[in-house]
Scaffold this motif. Sequence first.
Motif, PDB file in Angstrom:
ATOM      1  N   UNK A   1      62.536 -15.457  68.205  1.00 48.47           N
ATOM      2  CA  UNK A   1      63.416 -16.577  67.815  1.00 48.47           C
ATOM      3  C   UNK A   1      62.788 -17.901  68.210  1.00 48.47           C
ATOM      4  N   UNK A   2      62.340 -17.979  69.450  1.00 50.12           N
ATOM      5  CA  UNK A   2      61.752 -19.246  69.910  1.00 50.12           C
ATOM      6  C   UNK A   2      60.379 -19.469  69.277  1.00 50.12           C
ATOM      7  N   UNK A   3      59.582 -18.395  69.189  1.00 52.06           N
ATOM      8  CA  UNK A   3      58.200 -18.530  68.699  1.00 52.06           C
ATOM      9  C   UNK A   3      58.117 -18.834  67.215  1.00 52.06           C
ATOM     10  N   UNK A   4      58.820 -18.033  66.403  1.00 52.27           N
ATOM     11  CA  UNK A   4      58.720 -18.240  64.947  1.00 52.27           C
ATOM     12  C   UNK A   4      59.397 -19.542  64.511  1.00 52.27           C
ATOM     13  N   UNK A   5      60.607 -19.759  65.024  1.00 52.38           N
ATOM     14  CA  UNK A   5      61.308 -20.999  64.631  1.00 52.38           C
ATOM     15  C   UNK A   5      60.519 -22.221  65.121  1.00 52.38           C
ATOM     16  N   UNK A   6      59.958 -22.100  66.305  1.00 55.63           N
ATOM     17  CA  UNK A   6      59.146 -23.206  66.836  1.00 55.63           C
ATOM     18  C   UNK A   6      57.897 -23.434  66.005  1.00 55.63           C
ATOM     19  N   UNK A   7      57.275 -22.324  65.556  1.00 58.48           N
ATOM     20  CA  UNK A   7      56.070 -22.462  64.716  1.00 58.48           C
ATOM     21  C   UNK A   7      56.409 -23.148  63.399  1.00 58.48           C
ATOM     22  N   UNK A   8      57.545 -22.721  62.808  1.00 58.46           N
ATOM     23  CA  UNK A   8      57.976 -23.342  61.545  1.00 58.46           C
ATOM     24  C   UNK A   8      58.168 -24.839  61.731  1.00 58.46           C
ATOM     25  N   UNK A   9      58.795 -25.192  62.849  1.00 60.66           N
ATOM     26  CA  UNK A   9      59.023 -26.618  63.130  1.00 60.66           C
ATOM     27  C   UNK A   9      57.707 -27.353  63.337  1.00 60.66           C
ATOM     28  N   UNK A  10      56.805 -26.705  64.091  1.00 59.19           N
ATOM     29  CA  UNK A  10      55.526 -27.374  64.361  1.00 59.19           C
ATOM     30  C   UNK A  10      54.772 -27.643  63.056  1.00 59.19           C
ATOM     31  N   UNK A  11      54.766 -26.629  62.174  1.00 63.56           N
ATOM     32  CA  UNK A  11      54.067 -26.821  60.887  1.00 63.56           C
ATOM     33  C   UNK A  11      54.766 -27.910  60.069  1.00 63.56           C
ATOM     34  N   UNK A  12      56.102 -27.827  60.017  1.00 65.68           N
ATOM     35  CA  UNK A  12      56.875 -28.801  59.236  1.00 65.68           C
ATOM     36  C   UNK A  12      56.694 -30.219  59.737  1.00 65.68           C
ATOM     37  N   UNK A  13      56.796 -30.376  61.059  1.00 65.64           N
ATOM     38  CA  UNK A  13      56.634 -31.717  61.643  1.00 65.64           C
ATOM     39  C   UNK A  13      55.211 -32.218  61.399  1.00 65.64           C
ATOM     40  N   UNK A  14      54.252 -31.284  61.445  1.00 63.32           N
ATOM     41  CA  UNK A  14      52.853 -31.651  61.187  1.00 63.32           C
ATOM     42  C   UNK A  14      52.651 -32.157  59.766  1.00 63.32           C
ATOM     43  N   UNK A  15      53.236 -31.435  58.801  1.00 62.83           N
ATOM     44  CA  UNK A  15      53.102 -31.851  57.386  1.00 62.83           C
ATOM     45  C   UNK A  15      53.714 -33.245  57.199  1.00 62.83           C
ATOM     46  N   UNK A  16      54.945 -33.394  57.729  1.00 65.58           N
ATOM     47  CA  UNK A  16      55.628 -34.689  57.580  1.00 65.58           C
ATOM     48  C   UNK A  16      54.846 -35.789  58.306  1.00 65.58           C
ATOM     49  N   UNK A  17      54.265 -35.431  59.435  1.00 62.94           N
ATOM     50  CA  UNK A  17      53.488 -36.409  60.208  1.00 62.94           C
ATOM     51  C   UNK A  17      52.261 -36.889  59.454  1.00 62.94           C
ATOM     52  N   UNK A  18      51.587 -35.952  58.794  1.00 61.10           N
ATOM     53  CA  UNK A  18      50.409 -36.344  57.996  1.00 61.10           C
ATOM     54  C   UNK A  18      50.801 -37.331  56.907  1.00 61.10           C
ATOM     55  N   UNK A  19      51.922 -36.990  56.234  1.00 53.42           N
ATOM     56  CA  UNK A  19      52.402 -37.892  55.173  1.00 53.42           C
ATOM     57  C   UNK A  19      52.774 -39.250  55.766  1.00 53.42           C
ATOM     58  N   UNK A  20      53.443 -39.206  56.921  1.00 51.50           N
ATOM     59  CA  UNK A  20      53.860 -40.447  57.570  1.00 51.50           C
ATOM     60  C   UNK A  20      52.677 -41.315  57.950  1.00 51.50           C
ATOM     61  N   UNK A  21      51.627 -40.671  58.461  1.00 49.79           N
ATOM     62  CA  UNK A  21      50.430 -41.438  58.842  1.00 49.79           C
ATOM     63  C   UNK A  21      49.820 -42.123  57.620  1.00 49.79           C
ATOM     64  N   UNK A  22      49.823 -41.395  56.500  1.00 49.28           N
ATOM     65  CA  UNK A  22      49.292 -41.968  55.249  1.00 49.28           C
ATOM     66  C   UNK A  22      50.052 -43.209  54.839  1.00 49.28           C
ATOM     67  N   UNK A  23      51.390 -43.130  54.938  1.00 52.07           N
ATOM     68  CA  UNK A  23      52.223 -44.271  54.531  1.00 52.07           C
ATOM     69  C   UNK A  23      52.037 -45.439  55.502  1.00 52.07           C
ATOM     70  N   UNK A  24      52.032 -45.103  56.810  1.00 53.71           N
ATOM     71  CA  UNK A  24      51.974 -46.186  57.795  1.00 53.71           C
ATOM     72  C   UNK A  24      50.623 -46.889  57.841  1.00 53.71           C
ATOM     73  N   UNK A  25      49.580 -46.223  57.333  1.00 57.36           N
ATOM     74  CA  UNK A  25      48.283 -46.901  57.249  1.00 57.36           C
ATOM     75  C   UNK A  25      48.406 -48.121  56.339  1.00 57.36           C
ATOM     76  N   UNK A  26      49.199 -47.973  55.288  1.00 55.82           N
ATOM     77  CA  UNK A  26      49.395 -49.088  54.353  1.00 55.82           C
ATOM     78  C   UNK A  26      50.537 -49.997  54.786  1.00 55.82           C
ATOM     79  N   UNK A  27      51.571 -49.405  55.402  1.00 56.78           N
ATOM     80  CA  UNK A  27      52.755 -50.182  55.741  1.00 56.78           C
ATOM     81  C   UNK A  27      53.305 -49.753  57.102  1.00 56.78           C
ATOM     82  N   UNK A  28      52.748 -50.287  58.194  1.00 60.03           N
ATOM     83  CA  UNK A  28      53.182 -49.872  59.537  1.00 60.03           C
ATOM     84  C   UNK A  28      54.660 -50.161  59.795  1.00 60.03           C
TER      85      UNK A  28
END
Lengths: 158, 337
Positions: free
Chosen positions: A16-43
């Motif tokens: 429960x902790x490992x799989x759900x945590x992994x899903x979150x880590x991957x999800x937050x990572x994907x969103x973070x990459x997108x966020x970094x892309x946007x903030x490079x142009x518009x901090x």
Amino acid sequence: MEILGVMLAVLGAALAAGLAGSGSAIGVGIAGEAGAGIMTEDPGKFGLVLLLQALPGTQGIYGLLTAFFAILKVGLLGGEAIEVSVWQGLGVFFACLPIAIAGYYSGIAQGKTSAACIQLIAKRPEETGKAVILPAMVETYAVLALLMSIILLNSIKL
Amino acid sequence: MIPKNGYTYAVSRLKAMANRLLDNNSIIRLWESETFSSAMKLLSETHYAQWLSEMKNENDFESLISSELNYVVSETRSISPDKRIPILFQLPFDFHNIKVLVKDKITRTGNQGRRIDLLTSLGNVSVEDLILAVESEDYRLLPFGLHAVLPESLSIWEQSHDVLMVEKRLDAALFELMKSIAESIEIEGVKKWVRAKIDAENIRNVLRLVRFGLEIGKISSFLHEGGFISKEKLLLLVNEPLEGWGRLVGFADAAMALSEITDFSDTEKSLTELEKSLDDYVTGVLGPYRYDAFAPENILAFLWAKDIEAKNLRIILVGKANDVDKDVIRGLLRNVL
């Protein structure tokens, strides 16, 4: 046999902790990459990006919560030692699976939706409200899985 | 091969950079402006303002457009996980430069003025390297097979003294190279874009060469393999009046471009309309990928959109500078997205 029962419960809690945590880590990572892309142009979009990036993080919390309930149930977190049969241990293990599985997949799916919505606010900042609602829809299914895991854990009599 | 989720940062950054694309309202305002100077004033109110210092004089809009394109291409190149995508986009500019240099070399032997002002810095190979290679006749260091194509083109000129033959060889080399790069990238939309570009070039070639009165065998040698429409089908167009072309290639999406021609009687006008609708057709190929937040095709779509925007700006500004009728200008404007 008693140890096997407890171990099955611990395996459920770990998943429960490992799989759900992994899903979150991957999800937050994907969103973070997108966020970094946007903030490079518009901090200036940091606040909105952070909100959307944080959304897929909840599955990890749900997994952790379920894991706590599970190990609490079998008496591993203080209190008196409880005798756990194999069948009871198996019951706790199965009770942990809804949030483990749904948490993993919904975390990734929510991360992708959040990334897409981060791109949406880059183009249309006025649509921020809608951009938050779309990934929140994915959250519904993680909440349902959490609910089911807790109901199942409560229904096991030790 | 880079996994699809490896493009999240690049695509998101480009979505933010898409704000650098002029929206329809800005284009309409530019188009509606009464004079060249008012159009330039409007343009200087957009993000193009940052390149005003690059202008050599008040009419030098080309520096403005080139600076923006150069910036966008270099940024996209730096963030693209697979560099072959921007390389693919830039290849036509390399071959344009080679054509300019070859023609320059040819005309210079006839004691005419140099034409290197037509060179663009948008290619993969720097203009300086290309000029140096041609001046020193040392082509060994040129990439993408240019070390072979360039001397070969010059030798074709020596033998035939036919610029058309030189262009044919260079175009064939360009599309072969684009096809092989697109195949190696293994991204569906990129392959489709190259195939659509080949279709567009082939249709353009057939129309132009028919107008020149070339026979079918010669026209065939100017067509490129690898598009959605086969060479055999394209050659059927040669003996068909322009009105029937859409029917003959109706199975392909490019037929939509042919259906947009309104005046078949005026060959000049129909060629202009065809040019516009073929660009729109190539743009349309990348359209569906815009809605995929992680599609690597977005990189190519953004570069292509910027290129089309530059074309639109040139059409408007050249039109305004020469007092061309507004309706004529509007008829030439391409769809950006």
